[in-house]
Design a protein around this motif. Structure first.
Motif, mmCIF file in Angstrom:
data_model
loop_
_atom_site.group_PDB
_atom_site.id
_atom_site.type_symbol
_atom_site.label_atom_id
_atom_site.label_comp_id
_atom_site.label_asym_id
_atom_site.label_seq_id
_atom_site.Cartn_x
_atom_site.Cartn_y
_atom_site.Cartn_z
ATOM 1 N N LYS A 1 0.801 -1.210 0.000
ATOM 2 C CA LYS A 1 0.000 0.000 0.000
ATOM 3 C C LYS A 1 0.840 1.270 0.000
ATOM 4 O O LYS A 1 0.299 2.359 -0.141
ATOM 5 N N ASP B 1 3.043 1.854 -2.307
ATOM 6 C CA ASP B 1 3.318 2.193 -3.704
ATOM 7 C C ASP B 1 2.396 3.326 -4.135
ATOM 8 O O ASP B 1 1.315 3.474 -3.603
ATOM 9 N N PRO B 2 2.860 4.126 -5.127
ATOM 10 C CA PRO B 2 1.945 5.128 -5.665
ATOM 11 C C PRO B 2 0.737 4.460 -6.318
ATOM 12 O O PRO B 2 0.840 3.337 -6.825
ATOM 13 N N TYR B 3 -0.392 5.137 -6.301
ATOM 14 C CA TYR B 3 -1.626 4.574 -6.821
ATOM 15 C C TYR B 3 -1.582 4.481 -8.333
ATOM 16 O O TYR B 3 -1.324 5.479 -9.010
ATOM 17 N N GLU B 4 -1.761 3.267 -8.873
ATOM 18 C CA GLU B 4 -1.861 3.149 -10.320
ATOM 19 C C GLU B 4 -2.945 2.158 -10.711
ATOM 20 O O GLU B 4 -2.723 1.241 -11.501
ATOM 21 N N CYS B 5 -4.129 2.358 -10.125
ATOM 22 C CA CYS B 5 -5.287 1.542 -10.491
ATOM 23 C C CYS B 5 -5.014 0.056 -10.311
ATOM 24 O O CYS B 5 -5.477 -0.764 -11.102
ATOM 25 N N PRO C 1 3.457 -0.115 -10.253
ATOM 26 C CA PRO C 1 3.831 1.213 -10.753
ATOM 27 C C PRO C 1 4.931 1.108 -11.806
ATOM 28 O O PRO C 1 5.891 0.370 -11.630
ATOM 29 N N VAL C 2 4.769 1.851 -12.897
ATOM 30 C CA VAL C 2 5.728 1.820 -13.994
ATOM 31 C C VAL C 2 6.385 3.188 -14.131
ATOM 32 O O VAL C 2 5.712 4.207 -14.073
#
Lengths: 332, 118
Positions: free
Chosen positions: B38, B40-44, B48-49
């Motif tokens: 949790k 990690d940055p939010y990427e749906c 994360p890329v």
């Protein structure tokens, strides 16, 4: 000296408390109004008509986990919500909310500070708003935040131009930058500046909607494409800071619109403070009405509208007003 | 002077205090757990890329520069608006020339497409 300190401190405290309460209840007002516009009921369970809903929301937000993702730039990430919350309260420093009155034998002015550059103060503080947005977007380390932050900072600075230009007409007619004097000049309903500056008022309010990132200009938080925009990565009270800031900005824009164009606290029968509240919440109603009615602009339409329609119109409005002022009583 | 600026100073202090208090409150009151991904940055829901420190399209910088130019114009219009009646036609003529100069720049920018978005 001491008397001034005590009186103005109490006044500032009162105004801040009232503004923050209005912010909380504006969220309920918005949810209720939008609900009725969509044939729903809105919040009904917390208290009668959902009246306790803002308090329940506040308590919930306070006890939420304060999640700071790994990739954020800590300093700016912490600073951004504060930077977007603080300026939204500062606008109220120069907004006259009542005529001068006497309370417990002390003469009290109806404004926190009657600066002679009041209008300039409003636009200076409004200009600060963009820092919170751009820093939040950049420091979050998330692509949605970055896109939302860049988009809305470009949008805010574009509309700030017309925002500033749209009130030059009023200043030309009023001959002063002091908000108190501008209200003083609008003592009968036909001397309200909205009747002499109708285009100015429309431009001002359009830009105010864009400045506060509200629908139909809510590029910053276009849910369907950008998730949450610049505050995607914020949670708990940090998220609430952005939210309170947004509502305080809307209240401030309504209050400034009421002061400059709608006669401020002037009005018959009712006490001045009630008139001021009525006018401010009329502005809030328009904000919410627009959100409930209009679809969102596309980003290119939004920027083209700001630069190619609003800016020339605002400049035209200024120069035509200047010409009329010159023709009627300029030569002395 | 003091009566004008003391209330503002107090308001700035109070607003800053409230702003900091909100942040501190969320740090103190919130429950914290360290679980899984949790942070990690939010990427749906995806992994994360890439980074977010990519270059920004130059168009946004053009808008920012144009903003500085035209906002300065607004700043020059405000003092004129306050004393327009005293300055009379001389002031109006002067500000008209100023606005025309700015308009030339505006038309040039329009023509070069700096203000057009696709």
């Amino acid at each position: 000296m001491l008397e001034v300190i005590i009186i103005s401190s109490i006044k500032v405290l009162t105004v801040v408390i009232v503004v923050l309460t209005c912010c909380a209840y504006s969220t309920l007002l918005e949810r209720k109004l939008v609900a009725y516009m969509q044939h729903r009921l809105g919040p009904i369970y917390a208290g009668p008509w959902g009246l306790l809903q803002p308090i329940a929301d506040a308590i919930k937000l306070m006890f939420k986990e304060d999640l700071v993702p790994d990739r954020v730039e800590r300093t700016l990430y912490t600073l951004a919500p504060i930077l977007s919350f603080v300026p939204s309260l500062l606008v109220f420093a120069v907004v006259p909310f009542s005529s001068d009155f006497t309370l417990f034998g002390y003469d009290v002015t109806g404004v926190i500070s009657d600066l002679n550059i009041g209008v300039l103060w409003v636009f200076m503080i409004t200009g600060f708003g963009v820092y919170g947005v751009v820093l939040a977007g950049w420091s979050s380390g998330s692509k949605w935040s970055l896109l939302g932050g860049i988009r809305s900072s470009a949008q805010m600075i574009s509309y700030e131009l017309s925002y500033g230009l749209s009130i030059v007409g009023v200043i030309l007619l009023a001959n002063t930058l002091s908000m108190t004097e501008i209200v003083g000049q609008q003592d009968s309903i036909f001397s309200w500046y909205i009747f002499r500056q109708p285009l100015g008022f429309i431009l001002f309010f359009t830009c105010a909607v864009a400045e506060t990132n509200r629908a139909p200009f809510d590029m910053a938080e276009a849910e369907s494409e950008l998730v949450g925009g610049y505050h995607t990565e914020y949670s708990s009270m940090r998220f609430a800071s952005f939210f309170v800031g947004e509502y305080a900005n809307m209240l401030a824009a309504s209050a400034v619109a009421a002061t400059l164009f709608l006669g401020g606290w002037q009005g018959p029968l009712l006490p001045p403070i009630v008139w001021m509240m009525l006018k401010v919440f009329f502005g809030m109603f328009i904000f919410i009405w627009l959100r409930g009615t209009l679809p969102r602009f596309r980003y290119d339409q939004l920027m083209n509208f700001g630069w190619k329609v609003l800016f020339p119109l605002a400049l035209l409005n200024t120069m035509v007003t200047g010409l009329i002022v010159m023709l009627t009583n300029g030569t002395n | 002077m003091f009566e004008d600026f003391y209330p503002i100073l107090f308001l700035v202090a109070l607003a800053t205090f409230l702003g900091v208090a909100l942040t501190v409150m969320s740090i103190i009151l919130g429950r914290r757990t360290k679980l899984g991904k949790k942070f990690d940055p939010y990427e749906c829901g995806m992994e994360p890329v890439g980074t977010t420190k990519d270059p920004v399209p130059v168009h946004f910088f053009m808008i920012a520069i144009s903003f500085i130019l035209f906002d300065l114009e607004v700043i020059f219009l405000l003092p004129w608006a306050v004393v327009a009646r005293d300055l009379g036609w001389f002031g109006f003529g002067a500000i008209s020339i100023f606005v025309v100069i700015i308009l030339v720049g505006y038309v040039y920018e329009l023509g070069r497409g700096a203000l057009t978005w696709e």
